[in-house]
Design a protein around this motif. Sequence first.
Motif, PDB file in Angstrom:
ATOM      1  N   VAL A  12       0.843  -1.067  -0.058  1.00 53.25           N
ATOM      2  CA  VAL A  12      -0.042   0.110  -0.120  1.00 53.25           C
ATOM      3  C   VAL A  12       0.865   1.215  -0.020  1.00 53.25           C
ATOM      4  O   VAL A  12       1.922   1.241   0.721  1.00 53.25           O
ATOM      5  N   GLN A  13       0.313   2.607  -0.560  1.00 50.01           N
ATOM      6  CA  GLN A  13       1.313   3.597  -0.437  1.00 50.01           C
ATOM      7  C   GLN A  13       1.022   4.230   0.783  1.00 50.01           C
ATOM      8  O   GLN A  13       0.145   4.027   1.616  1.00 50.01           O
ATOM      9  N   PRO A  14       2.027   5.137   0.998  1.00 60.17           N
ATOM     10  CA  PRO A  14       1.957   5.754   2.196  1.00 60.17           C
ATOM     11  C   PRO A  14       0.817   6.633   2.219  1.00 60.17           C
ATOM     12  O   PRO A  14       0.247   7.158   1.277  1.00 60.17           O
ATOM     13  N   GLY A  15       0.112   6.693   3.601  1.00 58.14           N
ATOM     14  CA  GLY A  15      -1.177   7.427   3.755  1.00 58.14           C
ATOM     15  C   GLY A  15      -2.533   6.566   3.434  1.00 58.14           C
ATOM     16  O   GLY A  15      -3.658   6.868   3.797  1.00 58.14           O
ATOM     17  N   GLY A  16      -2.055   5.172   2.863  1.00 61.13           N
ATOM     18  CA  GLY A  16      -3.079   4.430   2.521  1.00 61.13           C
ATOM     19  C   GLY A  16      -3.683   3.564   3.914  1.00 61.13           C
ATOM     20  O   GLY A  16      -3.397   3.732   4.984  1.00 61.13           O
ATOM     21  N   SER A  17      -4.771   2.856   3.649  1.00 58.25           N
ATOM     22  CA  SER A  17      -5.386   2.040   4.670  1.00 58.25           C
ATOM     23  C   SER A  17      -5.182   0.510   4.128  1.00 58.25           C
ATOM     24  O   SER A  17      -5.374   0.157   3.148  1.00 58.25           O
ATOM     25  N   LEU A  18      -5.477  -0.390   5.177  1.00 58.97           N
ATOM     26  CA  LEU A  18      -5.769  -1.804   5.214  1.00 58.97           C
ATOM     27  C   LEU A  18      -6.479  -2.257   6.374  1.00 58.97           C
ATOM     28  O   LEU A  18      -6.331  -1.781   7.202  1.00 58.97           O
ATOM     29  N   ARG A  19      -7.295  -3.248   6.290  1.00 58.18           N
ATOM     30  CA  ARG A  19      -7.897  -4.161   7.391  1.00 58.18           C
ATOM     31  C   ARG A  19      -7.330  -5.504   7.410  1.00 58.18           C
ATOM     32  O   ARG A  19      -7.341  -6.456   6.522  1.00 58.18           O
ATOM     33  N   LEU A  20      -6.577  -5.793   8.508  1.00 59.38           N
ATOM     34  CA  LEU A  20      -5.999  -7.064   8.813  1.00 59.38           C
ATOM     35  C   LEU A  20      -7.136  -7.787   9.625  1.00 59.38           C
ATOM     36  O   LEU A  20      -7.825  -7.347  10.516  1.00 59.38           O
ATOM     37  N   SER A  21      -7.218  -9.175   9.423  1.00 52.17           N
ATOM     38  CA  SER A  21      -7.981 -10.018  10.081  1.00 52.17           C
ATOM     39  C   SER A  21      -7.414 -11.240  10.629  1.00 52.17           C
ATOM     40  O   SER A  21      -6.311 -11.371  10.020  1.00 52.17           O
ATOM     41  N   CYS A  22      -7.674 -11.687  11.621  1.00 55.55           N
ATOM     42  CA  CYS A  22      -7.068 -12.733  12.469  1.00 55.55           C
ATOM     43  C   CYS A  22      -8.207 -13.484  12.966  1.00 55.55           C
ATOM     44  O   CYS A  22      -8.884 -13.253  13.690  1.00 55.55           O
ATOM     45  N   ALA A  23      -8.371 -14.731  12.424  1.00 52.53           N
ATOM     46  CA  ALA A  23      -9.270 -15.547  12.622  1.00 52.53           C
ATOM     47  C   ALA A  23      -8.783 -16.954  13.713  1.00 52.53           C
ATOM     48  O   ALA A  23      -7.719 -17.309  13.297  1.00 52.53           O
ATOM     49  N   ALA A  24      -9.325 -17.105  14.722  1.00 44.62           N
ATOM     50  CA  ALA A  24      -8.863 -18.295  15.593  1.00 44.62           C
ATOM     51  C   ALA A  24      -9.502 -19.535  14.949  1.00 44.62           C
ATOM     52  O   ALA A  24     -10.458 -19.729  14.773  1.00 44.62           O
ATOM     53  N   SER A  25      -8.399 -20.353  15.415  1.00 42.80           N
ATOM     54  CA  SER A  25      -8.767 -21.957  14.722  1.00 42.80           C
ATOM     55  C   SER A  25      -8.473 -22.810  15.966  1.00 42.80           C
ATOM     56  O   SER A  25      -7.289 -22.810  16.432  1.00 42.80           O
ATOM     57  N   GLY A  26      -9.537 -23.724  16.249  1.00 34.51           N
ATOM     58  CA  GLY A  26      -9.292 -24.581  17.407  1.00 34.51           C
ATOM     59  C   GLY A  26      -9.503 -24.276  18.429  1.00 34.51           C
ATOM     60  O   GLY A  26      -9.511 -25.066  19.501  1.00 34.51           O
ATOM     61  N   PHE A  27     -10.034 -22.935  18.918  1.00 29.48           N
ATOM     62  CA  PHE A  27     -10.300 -22.268  20.047  1.00 29.48           C
ATOM     63  C   PHE A  27     -11.371 -21.348  20.166  1.00 29.48           C
ATOM     64  O   PHE A  27     -11.234 -20.571  18.791  1.00 29.48           O
ATOM     65  N   THR A  28     -12.048 -20.971  21.185  1.00 28.93           N
ATOM     66  CA  THR A  28     -12.751 -19.747  20.981  1.00 28.93           C
ATOM     67  C   THR A  28     -12.084 -18.413  21.836  1.00 28.93           C
ATOM     68  O   THR A  28     -11.265 -18.689  22.574  1.00 28.93           O
ATOM     69  N   LEU A  29     -12.429 -17.175  21.411  1.00 27.51           N
ATOM     70  CA  LEU A  29     -11.918 -16.050  21.998  1.00 27.51           C
ATOM     71  C   LEU A  29     -12.199 -15.579  23.130  1.00 27.51           C
ATOM     72  O   LEU A  29     -11.672 -15.009  23.876  1.00 27.51           O
ATOM     73  N   GLY A  30     -13.494 -16.086  23.608  1.00 29.02           N
ATOM     74  CA  GLY A  30     -14.030 -15.516  24.688  1.00 29.02           C
ATOM     75  C   GLY A  30     -12.939 -16.052  25.974  1.00 29.02           C
ATOM     76  O   GLY A  30     -12.540 -17.112  26.140  1.00 29.02           O
ATOM     77  N   GLY A  31     -12.505 -15.150  26.794  1.00 30.07           N
ATOM     78  CA  GLY A  31     -11.814 -15.242  27.967  1.00 30.07           C
ATOM     79  C   GLY A  31     -10.331 -14.888  27.737  1.00 30.07           C
ATOM     80  O   GLY A  31      -9.425 -15.321  28.638  1.00 30.07           O
ATOM     81  N   TYR A  32     -10.098 -14.632  26.300  1.00 34.96           N
ATOM     82  CA  TYR A  32      -8.583 -14.342  26.001  1.00 34.96           C
ATOM     83  C   TYR A  32      -8.632 -12.734  25.591  1.00 34.96           C
ATOM     84  O   TYR A  32      -9.314 -12.139  24.930  1.00 34.96           O
ATOM     85  N   ALA A  33      -7.325 -12.349  25.931  1.00 34.99           N
ATOM     86  CA  ALA A  33      -6.928 -11.119  25.483  1.00 34.99           C
ATOM     87  C   ALA A  33      -6.002 -11.340  24.102  1.00 34.99           C
ATOM     88  O   ALA A  33      -5.649 -12.576  23.950  1.00 34.99           O
ATOM     89  N   VAL A  34      -6.063 -10.760  23.078  1.00 30.33           N
ATOM     90  CA  VAL A  34      -5.652 -10.754  21.866  1.00 30.33           C
ATOM     91  C   VAL A  34      -4.544  -9.767  21.336  1.00 30.33           C
ATOM     92  O   VAL A  34      -5.083  -8.574  21.283  1.00 30.33           O
ATOM     93  N   GLY A  35      -3.403 -10.077  20.869  1.00 28.06           N
ATOM     94  CA  GLY A  35      -2.430  -9.152  20.854  1.00 28.06           C
ATOM     95  C   GLY A  35      -2.020  -8.890  19.258  1.00 28.06           C
ATOM     96  O   GLY A  35      -2.049 -10.008  18.717  1.00 28.06           O
ATOM     97  N   TRP A  36      -1.734  -8.008  18.739  1.00 30.07           N
ATOM     98  CA  TRP A  36      -1.161  -7.770  17.318  1.00 30.07           C
ATOM     99  C   TRP A  36       0.379  -7.240  17.542  1.00 30.07           C
ATOM    100  O   TRP A  36       0.659  -6.497  18.353  1.00 30.07           O
ATOM    101  N   PHE A  37       1.341  -8.019  16.942  1.00 29.59           N
ATOM    102  CA  PHE A  37       2.714  -7.549  16.915  1.00 29.59           C
ATOM    103  C   PHE A  37       3.111  -7.472  15.502  1.00 29.59           C
ATOM    104  O   PHE A  37       2.323  -8.089  14.509  1.00 29.59           O
ATOM    105  N   ARG A  38       4.397  -6.914  15.078  1.00 27.65           N
ATOM    106  CA  ARG A  38       4.715  -6.842  13.924  1.00 27.65           C
ATOM    107  C   ARG A  38       6.326  -7.014  13.930  1.00 27.65           C
ATOM    108  O   ARG A  38       6.971  -6.653  15.027  1.00 27.65           O
TER     109      ARG A  38
END
Length: 122
Positions: A12-38
């Motif tokens: 993407v060019q500077p100033g642009g936008s993106l939407r990242l998705s993160c789907a859980a596999s094998g477990f449910t999200l309830g009860g967990y914190a979720v972090g993004w790292f790069r």
Amino acid sequence: QLQFVESGGSLVQPGGSLRLSCAASGFTLGGYAVGWFRQAPGKEREWVACIDMWLNPNYADSVKGRFTFSRDNAKNTVYLQLNSLKPGDTGVYFCARRLQRCSTSSADFISWGQGTQVTVSS
């Protein structure tokens, strides 16, 4: 296998936008914190944002006001909206989980995905 599957990365060019998705596999999200790292080439993994089990988001100063973290427990998926992107945002973006509360340390998280590449360049 208990892990996340990240998607949405792109060039993407500077100033642009993106939407990242993160789907859980094998477990449910309830009860967990979720972090993004790069991780940029030649650099250590860097904390970007986290959302706790009570849906409270936290952001690194470098992305505050530009990135927005949300989660949809019904879809077992979290999202990271990236706006006003800069070349310094380039890297592989990962998500991971830990019980209840957020942390800025990657060592506190489990169930890492393979990551999705974000490249900000003109």
